[in-house]
Design an enzyme around this catalytic site. Structure first.
Site, PDB file in Angstrom:
ATOM      1  N   HIS A 130     -18.926   4.695  16.507  1.00 13.92           N
ATOM      2  CA  HIS A 130     -18.172   3.592  15.923  1.00 13.92           C
ATOM      3  C   HIS A 130     -17.128   4.142  14.950  1.00 13.92           C
ATOM      4  O   HIS A 130     -15.946   4.123  15.227  1.00 13.92           O
ATOM      5  CB  HIS A 130     -19.114   2.604  15.230  1.00 13.92           C
ATOM      6  CG  HIS A 130     -18.419   1.468  14.568  1.00 13.92           C
ATOM      7  ND1 HIS A 130     -18.716   1.083  13.283  1.00 13.92           N
ATOM      8  CD2 HIS A 130     -17.442   0.642  14.985  1.00 13.92           C
ATOM      9  CE1 HIS A 130     -17.942   0.056  12.957  1.00 13.92           C
ATOM     10  NE2 HIS A 130     -17.163  -0.233  13.967  1.00 13.92           N
ATOM     11  N   LEU A 131     -17.587   4.664  13.810  1.00 12.52           N
ATOM     12  CA  LEU A 131     -16.648   5.190  12.816  1.00 12.52           C
ATOM     13  C   LEU A 131     -17.000   6.586  12.319  1.00 12.52           C
ATOM     14  O   LEU A 131     -16.498   7.028  11.304  1.00 12.52           O
ATOM     15  CB  LEU A 131     -16.542   4.229  11.624  1.00 12.52           C
ATOM     16  CG  LEU A 131     -15.846   2.907  11.920  1.00 12.52           C
ATOM     17  CD1 LEU A 131     -15.868   2.002  10.697  1.00 12.52           C
ATOM     18  CD2 LEU A 131     -14.419   3.117  12.370  1.00 12.52           C
ATOM     19  N   CYS A 154     -24.405   2.934   8.480  1.00 16.26           N
ATOM     20  CA  CYS A 154     -23.102   2.433   8.033  1.00 16.26           C
ATOM     21  C   CYS A 154     -22.833   1.008   8.507  1.00 16.26           C
ATOM     22  O   CYS A 154     -22.436   0.159   7.722  1.00 16.26           O
ATOM     23  CB  CYS A 154     -21.990   3.356   8.515  1.00 16.26           C
ATOM     24  SG  CYS A 154     -22.063   4.998   7.774  1.00 16.26           S
ATOM     25  N   HIS A 155     -23.049   0.747   9.790  1.00 18.55           N
ATOM     26  CA  HIS A 155     -22.718  -0.572  10.334  1.00 18.55           C
ATOM     27  C   HIS A 155     -23.806  -1.120  11.257  1.00 18.55           C
ATOM     28  O   HIS A 155     -23.577  -2.098  11.963  1.00 18.55           O
ATOM     29  CB  HIS A 155     -21.368  -0.535  11.050  1.00 18.55           C
ATOM     30  CG  HIS A 155     -20.257  -0.126  10.150  1.00 18.55           C
ATOM     31  ND1 HIS A 155     -19.750   1.138  10.130  1.00 18.55           N
ATOM     32  CD2 HIS A 155     -19.585  -0.815   9.192  1.00 18.55           C
ATOM     33  CE1 HIS A 155     -18.793   1.229   9.214  1.00 18.55           C
ATOM     34  NE2 HIS A 155     -18.674   0.054   8.626  1.00 18.55           N
ATOM     35  N   GLY A 156     -24.971  -0.467  11.304  1.00 20.94           N
ATOM     36  CA  GLY A 156     -26.116  -1.028  12.012  1.00 20.94           C
ATOM     37  C   GLY A 156     -26.205  -0.760  13.499  1.00 20.94           C
ATOM     38  O   GLY A 156     -26.947  -1.451  14.185  1.00 20.94           O
TER      39      GLY A 156
END
Length: 193
Positions: A130-131, A154-156
């Site tokens: 993702h990132l 970070c974002h699950g």
């Protein structure tokens, strides 16, 4: 009366031809000199774009996998990024194989993510797609997410036991780098077959 000098036309032709040859030589010499100068400037500029010695040294990494117990994973560094090496259990292999591939966001079977004859060894980059965060689940006691693989804090994003994306914003599975088994206990990451 003054005499007009007589010009032999053949002498003028030879002198003009000689002048033309000298001019051509000077043009060729100047262009050649400029070309050599341009090469002398461009070669170092292009050469500085080559990878440095420390990057080339990390182009491959050899890992001893003999001490990784079944069900455990280790973190290593490959090209200055985290690398996960997981020794899958028979249960984890069965769970990964039981998932219908058509239901996956990035459809891949466990067999496509491991080497033939070695389905128990899963080697992936430890970078969320993702990132770029580092997912948890490789070290003892870290949360593995609801699918038993890796969990990106970070974002699950949640990955299953084959490091395939199952939930969250990550678009792709964890990347599988090129690697070769050099022996039953040694693997070289970054090497191509």
């Amino acid at each position: 009366m003054a005499e007009t000098p007589v010009i032999d036309s053949s002498d003028a032709a030879i002198e003009g031809e000689t002048e033309l040859r000298r001019r051509d030589f000077l043009n060729i010499a100047a262009i050649s000199f400029a070309g050599v100068g341009a090469v002398a400037v461009v070669v170092p500029l292009i050469n500085q774009m080559n990878p440095s010695a420390d990057v080339l040294a990390e182009a491959t990494v050899e890992l001893d996998i003999a001490k990784i117990a079944e069900g455990q994973a280790i973190k290593a560094i490959y090209r200055k990024q985290p690398l996960f090496v997981r020794h899958l259990t028979a249960k984890e292999i069965a769970e990964a194989n039981a998932v219908p591939v058509a239901t996956l966001r990035d459809p891949q079977t466990l067999a496509q993510r491991t080497k033939p004859g070695k389905p128990e060894w899963l080697i992936t980059m430890g970078v969320c797609t993702h990132l770029g965060c580092v997912p948890l689940g490789a070290a003892e006691g870290e949360p593995r997410g609801e699918f038993g693989g890796y969990f990106c804090p970070c974002h699950g994003s949640s990955y299953d036991t084959a490091a395939r994306i199952r939930k969250g914003p990550a678009p792709k599975n964890l990347e599988v780098p090129d690697y070769v088994f050099r022996s039953a206990t040694a693997v070289e990451v970054g090497a191509k077959v």
